[in-house]
Design a protein around this motif. Structure first.
Motif, PDB file in Angstrom:
ATOM      1  N   PRO A 147      49.870  34.357  46.742  1.00 22.54           N
ATOM      2  CA  PRO A 147      50.057  33.913  45.358  1.00 22.54           C
ATOM      3  C   PRO A 147      48.876  33.113  44.841  1.00 22.54           C
ATOM      4  CG  PRO A 147      51.340  32.543  46.840  1.00 22.54           C
ATOM      5  CD  PRO A 147      50.755  33.648  47.681  1.00 22.54           C
ATOM      6  N   PHE A 148      47.968  32.709  45.736  1.00 27.45           N
ATOM      7  CA  PHE A 148      46.834  31.886  45.342  1.00 27.45           C
ATOM      8  C   PHE A 148      45.541  32.690  45.317  1.00 27.45           C
ATOM      9  CE2 PHE A 148      49.921  29.170  47.524  1.00 27.45           C
ATOM     10  CZ  PHE A 148      50.245  28.315  46.485  1.00 27.45           C
ATOM     11  N   VAL A 149      45.653  34.016  45.179  1.00 30.52           N
ATOM     12  CA  VAL A 149      44.471  34.866  45.144  1.00 30.52           C
ATOM     13  C   VAL A 149      43.607  34.458  43.961  1.00 30.52           C
ATOM     14  CG1 VAL A 149      45.622  36.621  43.767  1.00 30.52           C
ATOM     15  CG2 VAL A 149      43.645  37.234  45.125  1.00 30.52           C
ATOM     16  N   SER A 150      42.289  34.417  44.187  1.00 27.71           N
ATOM     17  CA  SER A 150      41.372  33.986  43.137  1.00 27.71           C
ATOM     18  C   SER A 150      41.174  35.100  42.123  1.00 27.71           C
ATOM     19  CB  SER A 150      40.019  33.593  43.732  1.00 27.71           C
ATOM     20  OG  SER A 150      39.355  34.728  44.254  1.00 27.71           O
ATOM     21  N   LYS A 151      40.672  34.716  40.950  1.00 30.78           N
ATOM     22  CA  LYS A 151      40.425  35.688  39.891  1.00 30.78           C
ATOM     23  C   LYS A 151      39.402  36.726  40.330  1.00 30.78           C
ATOM     24  CE  LYS A 151      39.136  36.012  35.015  1.00 30.78           C
ATOM     25  NZ  LYS A 151      38.718  35.239  33.812  1.00 30.78           N
ATOM     26  N   ALA A 152      38.407  36.290  41.119  1.00 33.86           N
ATOM     27  CA  ALA A 152      37.362  37.214  41.569  1.00 33.86           C
ATOM     28  C   ALA A 152      37.893  38.233  42.563  1.00 33.86           C
ATOM     29  CB  ALA A 152      36.212  36.416  42.193  1.00 33.86           C
ATOM     30  N   GLU A 153      38.988  37.883  43.275  1.00 35.20           N
ATOM     31  CA  GLU A 153      39.537  38.780  44.279  1.00 35.20           C
ATOM     32  C   GLU A 153      40.533  39.784  43.717  1.00 35.20           C
ATOM     33  OE1 GLU A 153      39.534  35.878  48.215  1.00 35.20           O
ATOM     34  OE2 GLU A 153      41.163  35.719  46.757  1.00 35.20           O
ATOM     35  N   ILE A 154      41.030  39.548  42.515  1.00 34.48           N
ATOM     36  CA  ILE A 154      42.054  40.417  41.946  1.00 34.48           C
ATOM     37  C   ILE A 154      41.599  41.863  41.816  1.00 34.48           C
ATOM     38  CG2 ILE A 154      43.358  40.894  39.831  1.00 34.48           C
ATOM     39  CD1 ILE A 154      43.765  37.912  39.514  1.00 34.48           C
ATOM     40  N   PRO A 155      40.347  42.142  41.323  1.00 31.45           N
ATOM     41  CA  PRO A 155      39.939  43.554  41.197  1.00 31.45           C
ATOM     42  C   PRO A 155      39.982  44.323  42.500  1.00 31.45           C
ATOM     43  CG  PRO A 155      38.462  42.129  39.966  1.00 31.45           C
ATOM     44  CD  PRO A 155      39.343  41.233  40.780  1.00 31.45           C
ATOM     45  N   VAL A 156      39.804  43.626  43.628  1.00 29.25           N
ATOM     46  CA  VAL A 156      39.825  44.299  44.917  1.00 29.25           C
ATOM     47  C   VAL A 156      41.220  44.827  45.233  1.00 29.25           C
ATOM     48  CG1 VAL A 156      39.379  44.016  47.386  1.00 29.25           C
ATOM     49  CG2 VAL A 156      37.959  42.821  45.722  1.00 29.25           C
ATOM     50  N   LEU A 157      42.258  44.133  44.724  1.00 29.87           N
ATOM     51  CA  LEU A 157      43.630  44.499  45.021  1.00 29.87           C
ATOM     52  C   LEU A 157      44.168  45.551  44.060  1.00 29.87           C
ATOM     53  CD1 LEU A 157      45.014  40.902  45.613  1.00 29.87           C
ATOM     54  CD2 LEU A 157      44.294  42.547  47.347  1.00 29.87           C
ATOM     55  N   LEU A 158      43.449  45.779  42.987  1.00 27.01           N
ATOM     56  CA  LEU A 158      43.942  46.711  41.985  1.00 27.01           C
ATOM     57  C   LEU A 158      43.388  48.102  42.204  1.00 27.01           C
ATOM     58  CD1 LEU A 158      43.517  44.474  38.795  1.00 27.01           C
ATOM     59  CD2 LEU A 158      45.572  44.809  40.173  1.00 27.01           C
ATOM     60  N   GLN A 159      44.158  49.092  41.828  1.00 29.25           N
ATOM     61  CA  GLN A 159      43.700  50.468  41.885  1.00 29.25           C
ATOM     62  C   GLN A 159      42.756  50.729  40.711  1.00 29.25           C
ATOM     63  OE1 GLN A 159      44.240  52.740  44.238  1.00 29.25           O
ATOM     64  NE2 GLN A 159      45.423  51.246  45.413  1.00 29.25           N
ATOM     65  N   PRO A 160      41.665  51.456  40.935  1.00 28.01           N
ATOM     66  CA  PRO A 160      40.742  51.731  39.830  1.00 28.01           C
ATOM     67  C   PRO A 160      41.423  52.536  38.729  1.00 28.01           C
ATOM     68  CG  PRO A 160      40.234  53.112  41.742  1.00 28.01           C
ATOM     69  CD  PRO A 160      41.235  52.102  42.193  1.00 28.01           C
ATOM     70  N   LYS A 161      41.079  52.207  37.489  1.00 28.20           N
ATOM     71  CA  LYS A 161      41.679  52.893  36.351  1.00 28.20           C
ATOM     72  C   LYS A 161      41.070  54.270  36.145  1.00 28.20           C
ATOM     73  CE  LYS A 161      42.550  48.555  33.869  1.00 28.20           C
ATOM     74  NZ  LYS A 161      41.908  47.679  34.860  1.00 28.20           N
ATOM     75  N   VAL A 162      39.811  54.429  36.577  1.00 27.90           N
ATOM     76  CA  VAL A 162      39.080  55.662  36.325  1.00 27.90           C
ATOM     77  C   VAL A 162      38.483  56.165  37.631  1.00 27.90           C
ATOM     78  CG1 VAL A 162      37.198  56.723  35.032  1.00 27.90           C
ATOM     79  CG2 VAL A 162      38.515  54.867  34.005  1.00 27.90           C
ATOM     80  N   HIS A 163      38.574  57.463  37.843  1.00 31.98           N
ATOM     81  CA  HIS A 163      37.949  58.081  39.016  1.00 31.98           C
ATOM     82  C   HIS A 163      36.525  58.482  38.682  1.00 31.98           C
ATOM     83  CE1 HIS A 163      37.244  60.546  42.531  1.00 31.98           C
ATOM     84  NE2 HIS A 163      36.929  61.563  41.742  1.00 31.98           N
ATOM     85  N   ILE A 164      35.575  58.091  39.538  1.00 33.09           N
ATOM     86  CA  ILE A 164      34.172  58.418  39.335  1.00 33.09           C
ATOM     87  C   ILE A 164      33.778  59.564  40.255  1.00 33.09           C
ATOM     88  CG2 ILE A 164      31.804  57.590  39.533  1.00 33.09           C
ATOM     89  CD1 ILE A 164      33.256  56.374  37.223  1.00 33.09           C
ATOM     90  N   ASP A 165      33.225  60.612  39.671  1.00 32.60           N
ATOM     91  CA  ASP A 165      32.733  61.747  40.438  1.00 32.60           C
ATOM     92  C   ASP A 165      31.345  61.396  40.975  1.00 32.60           C
ATOM     93  OD1 ASP A 165      31.910  64.138  41.494  1.00 32.60           O
ATOM     94  OD2 ASP A 165      32.366  65.352  39.730  1.00 32.60           O
ATOM     95  N   LYS A 166      31.227  61.222  42.273  1.00 30.94           N
ATOM     96  CA  LYS A 166      29.952  60.830  42.867  1.00 30.94           C
ATOM     97  C   LYS A 166      28.861  61.866  42.619  1.00 30.94           C
ATOM     98  CE  LYS A 166      29.809  59.022  46.930  1.00 30.94           C
ATOM     99  NZ  LYS A 166      29.973  58.779  48.386  1.00 30.94           N
ATOM    100  N   HIS A 167      29.265  63.075  42.343  1.00 32.33           N
ATOM    101  CA  HIS A 167      28.294  64.147  42.141  1.00 32.33           C
ATOM    102  C   HIS A 167      27.637  64.091  40.765  1.00 32.33           C
ATOM    103  CE1 HIS A 167      26.478  68.084  41.902  1.00 32.33           C
ATOM    104  NE2 HIS A 167      27.289  68.429  40.914  1.00 32.33           N
ATOM    105  N   ARG A 168      28.396  63.710  39.718  1.00 37.28           N
ATOM    106  CA  ARG A 168      27.834  63.808  38.368  1.00 37.28           C
ATOM    107  C   ARG A 168      28.248  62.648  37.455  1.00 37.28           C
ATOM    108  NH1 ARG A 168      27.701  68.101  35.519  1.00 37.28           N
ATOM    109  NH2 ARG A 168      28.304  67.131  33.565  1.00 37.28           N
ATOM    110  N   TRP A 169      28.125  61.433  37.933  1.00 33.88           N
ATOM    111  CA  TRP A 169      28.392  60.291  37.058  1.00 33.88           C
ATOM    112  C   TRP A 169      27.124  59.943  36.270  1.00 33.88           C
ATOM    113  CZ3 TRP A 169      25.217  56.178  37.742  1.00 33.88           C
ATOM    114  CH2 TRP A 169      24.631  55.996  39.007  1.00 33.88           C
ATOM    115  N   ALA A 170      27.326  59.360  35.118  1.00 34.72           N
ATOM    116  CA  ALA A 170      26.208  58.927  34.275  1.00 34.72           C
ATOM    117  C   ALA A 170      26.730  57.941  33.241  1.00 34.72           C
ATOM    118  CB  ALA A 170      25.549  60.119  33.583  1.00 34.72           C
TER     119      ALA A 170
END
Length: 376
Positions: A147-170
């Motif tokens: 319950p005391f997770v820091s604000k900086a650590e929250i993104p690590v616990l969340l699932q990414p909203k967008v999938h990035i294609d390693k082959h053709r990102w820009a």
């Protein structure tokens, strides 16, 4: 896992890296004599280790550009979500205004009910309701046990909203940086018409250097270098006989450099993770050992150059669209895989399409000739 652990141990033991002072070093002519100290340092990394480092970097997803691309994509998703929520809230506010008139007549009744709640035992505050924005339904999610997770650590616990294609990102950049690409404005004419330029070095004091990566010439290295004045010796022509050649820019046309993704071998410069320029002498040895295919190296004829602040002025006037793109885009003509969704014949349009929004519209409206064309 044992092999990876041993490989990491080797990297930790040997920490001396080879650096190339010049931003644009052809490395296609016979090697010149080097000082003894330079030779000692250059022996710190052999071809095998260079390749190992590159493979480990790929396995561990240590490309900081990809990490930034994910952040940019998530920020764009958040912005779109915020815009959508704002529109929905506006519609909701209109509906609330219509109901507000009806609700006002009951306000006195509600006030009386709320006042009676003062007789409730004050000890109920320790139930936790209404404390710090909590409600009776508030709970700690199972995916976040601390319950005391820091604000900086929250993104690590969340699932990414967008999938990035390693082959053709820009994604677009607001600045110029080494390793970015300059996508020519659709109005730009001359030899840079619809070109994609890889920035090899950018410095406000010494100037900028880049190479065009989407103007493949007719014929392979042996043919092109033999028919025109060049600094490529016979051994390189024979070893890289099947290697493609691209027009790199109008400066020093007799000079050739080599673009590849093999690794930071001796004589090469690491531009960004997975992208290297130079080191043709060492790569020739890998060709002979069948560790590298000739078409996995792109020879670049000439280059582009800007005096200090010139490139920044051109970007500010809209001559170029700076962008950060995937390694597969940059190595399109240096053996990178090509997928069905890729525009195989027009890298300029393909990158604009990947950038999306207005850039994609530019690609649709102006892509006609493709990469292979007669130079003006």
């Amino acid at each position: 896992m044992n092999q990876i652990t041993q490989s990491l141990a080797v990297l930790l033991i040997t920490s001396q890296y080879v650096h190339v002072n010049s931003a644009f070093v052809p490395h296609c002519s016979s090697p010149s004599r080097q000082p003894a100290s330079s030779l000692l340092m250059s022996k710190g990394k052999d071809n095998h280790r260079a390749r190992l480092e590159k493979n480990l970097e790929d396995m561990m997803d240590r490309d900081w550009r990809l990490f930034r691309a994910k952040l940019v994509a998530n920020e764009e998703a958040d912005a779109k979500s915020t815009t959508r929520d704002t529109r929905q809230n506006r519609h909701a506010e209109v509906a609330l205004d219509e109901r507000q008139v009806k609700q006002e007549k009951f306000s006195n009744i509600f006030a009386a009910i709320f006042n009676s709640s003062k007789q409730h035992d004050e000890s109920s505050i320790f139930d936790g309701d209404a404390i710090g924005g909590a409600t009776a339904n508030s709970m700690i999610p199972e995916s976040c046990e601390d319950p005391f997770v820091s604000k900086a650590e929250i993104p690590v616990l969340l699932q990414p909203k967008v999938h990035i294609d390693k082959h053709r990102w820009a994604h677009p950049l607001t600045h110029i940086e080494t390793g970015c690409v300059l996508v020519a404005n659709e109005k730009l004419g001359g030899v840079f018409h619809q070109t994609v330029v890889l920035v090899i070095e950018h410095n406000d004091v010494t100037g900028s250097t880049g190479i065009v990566i989407n103007r493949p010439l007719a014929g392979t290295l042996n043919k092109v270098a033999s028919e025109t004045k060049s600094n490529v010796d016979l051994s390189l022509k024979l070893a890289f006989n099947a290697s493609p050649v691209t027009y790199g820019g109008p400066v020093m046309q007799e000079e050739y450099s080599i673009l590849h993704g093999y690794g930071e071998v001796e004589g090469s410069k690491k531009i960004v993770p997975g992208i290297f320029v130079g080191g043709s002498e060492k790569l020739m040895a890998e060709i002979r050992k069948n560790n590298l295919e000739a078409d996995e190296a792109l020879f670049v004829k000439g280059h582009a150059a800007w005096v200090p602040n010139q490139l920044s002025r051109e970007v500010s006037k809209g001559v170029w669209y700076p962008a950060s793109v995937s390694s597969d885009f940059i190595l399109r003509y240096a053996g990178a895989p090509v997928a069905e969704d890729d525009n195989k014949v027009d890298l300029w349009a393909d990158i604009l399409t990947a950038l999306g929004d207005n850039y994609a519209e530019i690609a649709v409206g102006h892509s006609k000739k493709g990469d292979r064309r007669m130079m003006p």
